[in-house]
Design a protein around this motif. Structure first.
Motif, short mmCIF file in Angstrom:
data_model
loop_
_atom_site.label_atom_id
_atom_site.label_comp_id
_atom_site.label_asym_id
_atom_site.label_seq_id
_atom_site.Cartn_x
_atom_site.Cartn_y
_atom_site.Cartn_z
N VAL A 35 0.63 -1.42 -0.19
CA VAL A 35 0.10 0.22 -0.53
C VAL A 35 0.59 1.30 0.50
O VAL A 35 2.30 1.21 0.37
CB VAL A 35 -1.18 -0.05 1.71
CG1 VAL A 35 -2.41 -0.83 1.31
CG2 VAL A 35 -0.25 -0.14 2.72
N ILE A 37 0.18 4.88 1.56
CA ILE A 37 -0.84 6.03 2.24
C ILE A 37 0.13 7.71 1.91
O ILE A 37 0.84 7.86 2.41
CB ILE A 37 -0.74 6.01 3.15
CG1 ILE A 37 -1.49 4.43 3.82
CG2 ILE A 37 -1.78 7.27 4.43
CD1 ILE A 37 -1.71 4.01 5.23
N GLN A 38 -0.50 8.35 1.36
CA GLN A 38 -0.25 9.85 1.12
C GLN A 38 -1.78 10.74 1.54
O GLN A 38 -2.33 10.71 2.55
CB GLN A 38 -0.94 10.66 -0.11
CG GLN A 38 -0.60 11.12 -0.99
CD GLN A 38 0.93 11.56 -0.81
OE1 GLN A 38 1.39 12.29 -0.22
NE2 GLN A 38 1.50 10.97 -1.61
N HIS A 39 -0.36 11.13 2.85
CA HIS A 39 -0.80 12.88 2.86
C HIS A 39 -1.09 14.26 2.64
O HIS A 39 -1.44 15.15 2.97
CB HIS A 39 0.09 12.58 4.67
CG HIS A 39 -0.88 11.36 5.11
ND1 HIS A 39 -1.68 11.30 6.57
CD2 HIS A 39 -0.19 10.52 5.76
CE1 HIS A 39 -1.83 10.14 6.56
NE2 HIS A 39 -0.51 9.55 6.42
N ASP A 45 -4.35 9.53 -2.64
CA ASP A 45 -4.51 8.65 -2.64
C ASP A 45 -3.73 7.09 -3.06
O ASP A 45 -4.16 7.39 -4.05
CB ASP A 45 -5.09 7.69 -1.32
CG ASP A 45 -4.12 7.26 0.89
OD1 ASP A 45 -3.21 7.33 0.46
OD2 ASP A 45 -5.54 6.45 0.73
N GLU A 108 3.56 4.67 3.87
CA GLU A 108 3.65 6.09 3.86
C GLU A 108 4.57 6.62 3.56
O GLU A 108 5.65 6.65 3.45
CB GLU A 108 3.10 5.86 5.89
CG GLU A 108 2.04 6.44 5.88
CD GLU A 108 1.29 6.67 7.08
OE1 GLU A 108 -0.48 7.35 7.25
OE2 GLU A 108 1.42 5.77 7.30
#
Length: 127
Positions: A35, A37-39, A45, A108
């Motif tokens: 995965v 996960i993008q902030h 995402d 992430e």
């Protein structure tokens, strides 16, 4: 080589491949886990969204470049303090934080960016 050293080297290699070499798909394939996960609020995402965003940036800003100023690693996190150069636009000081899974893959990302301005109340600079 410690896991911190390996993760740091992989974070730099990932960033260099996707940003400087303009190969975000290859960067995702080599360095990202199951995965992503993008902030960053400007990037959706997931892996496909990351690839789309940085392929567009490569086309829009040929010659963009990042220079890695310093790194910090703790537990499963690596922080890169970077100087981003965007031809025809502002330069940025950035802090990118990457979280790694137990297999040493990025899963992430967080970042904060600051325009490098001309005026400063001190002579210390951003780097």
């Amino acid at each position: 080589m410690t896991q911190h050293d390996t993760n740091t080297a992989n974070a730099i290699a990932f960033y260099d491949l996707m940003f400087n070499q303009c190969k975000p798909r290859e960067a995702i394939e080599r360095y990202v886990g199951a995965v992503y996960i993008q902030h960053n609020p400007h990037v959706a995402d997931g892996k496909a969204a990351f690839i789309d965003y940085f392929e567009h940036m490569a086309a829009e800003y040929p010659g963009k470049h990042v220079r890695f100023v310093r790194t910090v690693a703790e537990n499963d996190l690596v922080v890169l303090h970077c100087h981003q150069t965007w031809p025809g636009s502002d330069d940025y000081a950035g802090m990118d934080i990457f979280r790694f899974d137990p297999q040493g893959k990025i899963v992430e990302h967080w970042d904060v960016l600051q325009v490098i301005g001309e005026a400063s109340q001190n002579d210390n600079g951003l780097f």
